[in-house]
Design a protein around this motif. Sequence first.
Motif, PDB file in Angstrom:
ATOM      1  N   UNK A 155      -2.297   1.404  -7.301  1.00 26.23           N
ATOM      2  CA  UNK A 155      -2.183   2.396  -6.299  1.00 26.23           C
ATOM      3  C   UNK A 155      -1.057   3.381  -6.841  1.00 26.23           C
ATOM      4  N   UNK A 156      -0.021   2.840  -7.198  1.00 30.07           N
ATOM      5  CA  UNK A 156       1.081   3.529  -7.477  1.00 30.07           C
ATOM      6  C   UNK A 156       1.002   4.446  -8.952  1.00 30.07           C
ATOM      7  N   UNK A 157      -0.076   3.831  -9.993  1.00 25.22           N
ATOM      8  CA  UNK A 157      -0.465   4.553 -10.962  1.00 25.22           C
ATOM      9  C   UNK A 157      -1.363   5.947 -10.706  1.00 25.22           C
ATOM     10  N   UNK A 158      -1.836   5.987  -9.502  1.00 24.38           N
ATOM     11  CA  UNK A 158      -2.954   6.948  -9.275  1.00 24.38           C
ATOM     12  C   UNK A 158      -2.158   8.029  -8.485  1.00 24.38           C
ATOM     13  N   UNK A 159      -2.718   9.408  -8.361  1.00 25.40           N
ATOM     14  CA  UNK A 159      -2.151  10.299  -7.459  1.00 25.40           C
ATOM     15  C   UNK A 159      -2.099   9.886  -6.104  1.00 25.40           C
ATOM     16  N   UNK A 160      -1.388  10.430  -5.313  1.00 26.55           N
ATOM     17  CA  UNK A 160      -1.271  10.192  -4.131  1.00 26.55           C
ATOM     18  C   UNK A 160      -2.569  10.395  -3.173  1.00 26.55           C
ATOM     19  N   UNK A 161      -2.956   9.722  -2.080  1.00 25.33           N
ATOM     20  CA  UNK A 161      -3.948   9.772  -1.306  1.00 25.33           C
ATOM     21  C   UNK A 161      -4.107  11.365  -0.688  1.00 25.33           C
ATOM     22  N   UNK A 162      -4.986  11.858  -0.611  1.00 26.18           N
ATOM     23  CA  UNK A 162      -5.144  13.202  -0.140  1.00 26.18           C
ATOM     24  C   UNK A 162      -4.544  13.329   1.481  1.00 26.18           C
ATOM     25  N   UNK A 163      -4.884  12.530   2.175  1.00 24.34           N
ATOM     26  CA  UNK A 163      -4.802  12.495   3.636  1.00 24.34           C
ATOM     27  C   UNK A 163      -3.247  12.463   3.871  1.00 24.34           C
ATOM     28  N   UNK A 164      -2.596  11.550   2.925  1.00 17.88           N
ATOM     29  CA  UNK A 164      -1.124  11.618   3.012  1.00 17.88           C
ATOM     30  C   UNK A 164      -0.611  12.939   2.678  1.00 17.88           C
ATOM     31  N   UNK A 165      -0.716  13.511   1.681  1.00 10.78           N
ATOM     32  CA  UNK A 165      -0.414  14.785   1.212  1.00 10.78           C
ATOM     33  C   UNK A 165      -0.509  15.641   2.255  1.00 10.78           C
ATOM     34  N   UNK A 166      -1.841  15.875   3.051  1.00 10.07           N
ATOM     35  CA  UNK A 166      -1.930  16.948   3.795  1.00 10.07           C
ATOM     36  C   UNK A 166      -1.023  16.540   5.331  1.00 10.07           C
ATOM     37  N   UNK A 167      -1.045  15.286   5.545  1.00 11.77           N
ATOM     38  CA  UNK A 167      -0.114  15.197   6.444  1.00 11.77           C
ATOM     39  C   UNK A 167       1.337  15.314   6.314  1.00 11.77           C
ATOM     40  N   UNK A 168       2.037  15.114   5.158  1.00 11.68           N
ATOM     41  CA  UNK A 168       2.977  15.786   4.946  1.00 11.68           C
ATOM     42  C   UNK A 168       3.375  17.124   5.033  1.00 11.68           C
ATOM     43  N   UNK A 169       2.279  17.801   4.384  1.00 11.05           N
ATOM     44  CA  UNK A 169       2.275  19.459   4.355  1.00 11.05           C
ATOM     45  C   UNK A 169       2.431  19.869   5.734  1.00 11.05           C
ATOM     46  N   UNK A 170       1.620  19.202   6.477  1.00  9.70           N
ATOM     47  CA  UNK A 170       1.152  19.708   7.868  1.00  9.70           C
ATOM     48  C   UNK A 170       2.746  19.349   8.825  1.00  9.70           C
ATOM     49  N   UNK A 171       3.387  18.449   8.408  1.00  9.45           N
ATOM     50  CA  UNK A 171       4.630  18.144   9.076  1.00  9.45           C
ATOM     51  C   UNK A 171       5.891  18.848   8.367  1.00  9.45           C
ATOM     52  N   UNK A 172       5.487  19.663   7.375  1.00  8.17           N
ATOM     53  CA  UNK A 172       6.639  20.546   6.694  1.00  8.17           C
ATOM     54  C   UNK A 172       7.457  19.583   5.869  1.00  8.17           C
ATOM     55  N   UNK A 173       7.288  18.496   5.410  1.00  3.52           N
ATOM     56  CA  UNK A 173       8.014  17.644   4.572  1.00  3.52           C
ATOM     57  C   UNK A 173       8.000  17.854   3.284  1.00  3.52           C
ATOM     58  N   UNK A 174       6.796  18.452   2.795  1.00  2.00           N
ATOM     59  CA  UNK A 174       6.747  18.938   1.351  1.00  2.00           C
ATOM     60  C   UNK A 174       6.097  20.442   1.573  1.00  2.00           C
ATOM     61  N   UNK A 175       5.922  20.998   0.514  1.00  2.00           N
ATOM     62  CA  UNK A 175       5.354  22.177   0.216  1.00  2.00           C
ATOM     63  C   UNK A 175       3.726  22.290   0.027  1.00  2.00           C
ATOM     64  N   UNK A 176       2.957  23.176   0.021  1.00  2.00           N
ATOM     65  CA  UNK A 176       1.561  23.192  -0.459  1.00  2.00           C
ATOM     66  C   UNK A 176       1.657  23.044  -2.087  1.00  2.00           C
ATOM     67  N   UNK A 177       2.635  23.728  -2.607  1.00  2.00           N
ATOM     68  CA  UNK A 177       2.719  23.899  -4.048  1.00  2.00           C
ATOM     69  C   UNK A 177       3.035  22.291  -4.529  1.00  2.00           C
TER      70      UNK A 177
ATOM     71  N   UNK B 250       0.815  -1.149   0.050  1.00  2.00           N
ATOM     72  CA  UNK B 250      -0.007   0.140   0.015  1.00  2.00           C
ATOM     73  C   UNK B 250       1.016   1.158   0.047  1.00  2.00           C
ATOM     74  N   UNK B 251       0.173   2.468  -0.368  1.00  2.00           N
ATOM     75  CA  UNK B 251       0.925   3.553  -0.456  1.00  2.00           C
ATOM     76  C   UNK B 251       1.331   4.146   1.223  1.00  2.00           C
ATOM     77  N   UNK B 252       2.585   4.459   1.217  1.00  2.00           N
ATOM     78  CA  UNK B 252       3.006   5.007   2.617  1.00  2.00           C
ATOM     79  C   UNK B 252       3.522   6.758   2.304  1.00  2.00           C
ATOM     80  N   UNK B 253       3.694   7.427   3.449  1.00  2.00           N
ATOM     81  CA  UNK B 253       3.971   8.581   3.425  1.00  2.00           C
ATOM     82  C   UNK B 253       5.557   8.816   2.855  1.00  2.00           C
ATOM     83  N   UNK B 254       6.293   7.809   2.992  1.00  2.00           N
ATOM     84  CA  UNK B 254       7.673   7.879   2.644  1.00  2.00           C
ATOM     85  C   UNK B 254       7.689   8.080   0.883  1.00  2.00           C
TER      86      UNK B 254
END
Length: 583
Positions: free
Chosen positions: A265-287, A226-230
């Motif tokens: 799963x890998x061919x699809x865009x990342x799950x929104x909840x993972x993207x939000x969590x990475x933004x909140x953690x400062x690991x990726x930007x909003x852009x 499954x897709x993970x934050x890493x």
Amino acid sequence: MTVTPGPPRVAGAPPRRTPAQTLRRPVARRPYPPDSFAGTDRPGGRSGAGPTIPTWRPGRHPAAFTGPELAACVRAVREPVHLLAVPGRGVGLGLGGDVGAGDPAGAPVVGTLPALYPEWLGDRSFAVAHGVRFPYIAGEMATGIATTAMVTAMARARMLGFFGSGGLGLDRIEKAAATLAETLAGEPNWGVNLLHSPGDPALENTTAALLLRHGVPCVSASAFMSITPAVVRCAATGLRRTSDGRVERRTRVFAKISRPEVAEQFMSPPPGEILRALVDAGEITEVEAELAAGLPIAEDITVEADSAGHTDGRPMAVVVPVVQAVRDRVVARFAYPRPVRVGAAGGLGTPQAVAAAFALGAAYVLTGSVNQVSVESGQSEDAKAMLAGADLADVALAPAADMFELGAKVQVLARGSMFAPRAGLLFEAYRRHDSLEQLPPELRAKLERDLFGMPLDDVWARTAAYWGERDPGQVERALVDPKHRMALVFRWYLGNSGRWALAGEQGRRTDYQIWCGPAMGAFNRWIAGSFLAQPAERGVVQIALNLLEGAAVVTRAHQVRSFGVPVGVAQFPPRRLSLGAHG
């Protein structure tokens, strides 16, 4: 990404072309049906008002109509070949020479096949995306068997290689990433493996962070269910929109999968909840998150068929078309602006196998087992010698160390090693008993004598010390769960058996765990009696060039056979190939 200029071409390679120029190669004409020559007044034309049939006159090479001569024509893949239909002689081939109209002394030409180069196999967008010449990857054999030297050799030959980080500590992975980043500075065609660690997500996240820190351009995500934050962080970090509106990736993720549901799963865009969590953690930007939401996580999906190591044992001809169909549906659903490629791995040890993968529509191929015997491999010389003696049936399935309790299997070398049956004995004991104390005395004695070479209590002491430094929670759980304690002790043998092979500890030779598939046996049969049978000659690039060259020959044979030329299955004995200029 623009393809960077490559090194000197392979001997006989085509002139460099733009992708558009390359794709405008001529298409062969189908031969006329058998009665097409009825009523012709001469070999070069028809009676009455009809089209004039082109004719061919030989140059250096005479027309070929019999087995050996046809085989020689087929091997000359870098020359156009003319399909000849001569009444009374049948369908043959003509290399070189001159084609004219209505020459009564010439042989009727019913079709022409253009030159075929190894660079033209697979999907041209693969070369454009990754800055390579050849649609070929040397895969990420774990525990550093795929070394930095292997990755460097592949990159300099304008292919792609992944360092095998699986099973290594973070210090080893970081050292390899730093070495490659310095050695191959500015080069786009190299990478490092990111192995899924379901029991240790911190390790997975830390590995991803260090790969990004060192600017690793390609990351091969393997063993993911499954897709993970890493893996999302690797795909999203550094995304930017260029001045012409394209989205450019800093890190290109490859996904090695064997199941279509994981591929989707890998061919699809990342799950929104993972993207939000990475933004909140400062690991990726909003852009970066916004751009990632419109792209697949991986634009290259490597379908792993029956392979060494962890395997589902699925035949390539079954699983590749299924994943391609999934890809087509996903791409249509999300209307991606650029292609998602499907490559093939597993069972690729001969030119025929590589040609078969491309015939299935693979965008690229990835090899593994056969690279273990290369001079750049990190495998021990003793283990290489064992692999060099393997035949098709000299493999077996054994319990996997990392998923022992689940009963997952790995494919390993059986010839010369007792690892598979001994590991199977451990799993059967684990399945039947709830603790080490419940083991029958005779079984316990056998395990201590034949497998561990020490009392099980001593094995537990060593195991507890290891996990005490790496993950103390494992020891705490084992103290209250006797079955988990037994699993950790049994996994000590499974884990060390691979290290013994890697180190070449001959006192433990019968316990070597060497991941290997049937492709190794096919490879050994193919190279027998050739220069590649000599260990010192087995460079990873030389192996790759021969597999690709041979695949081009096999593909050409299939082309001319489909036009009625009586060519058998093409054989391509290995020969020394060069990355130099024509000659």
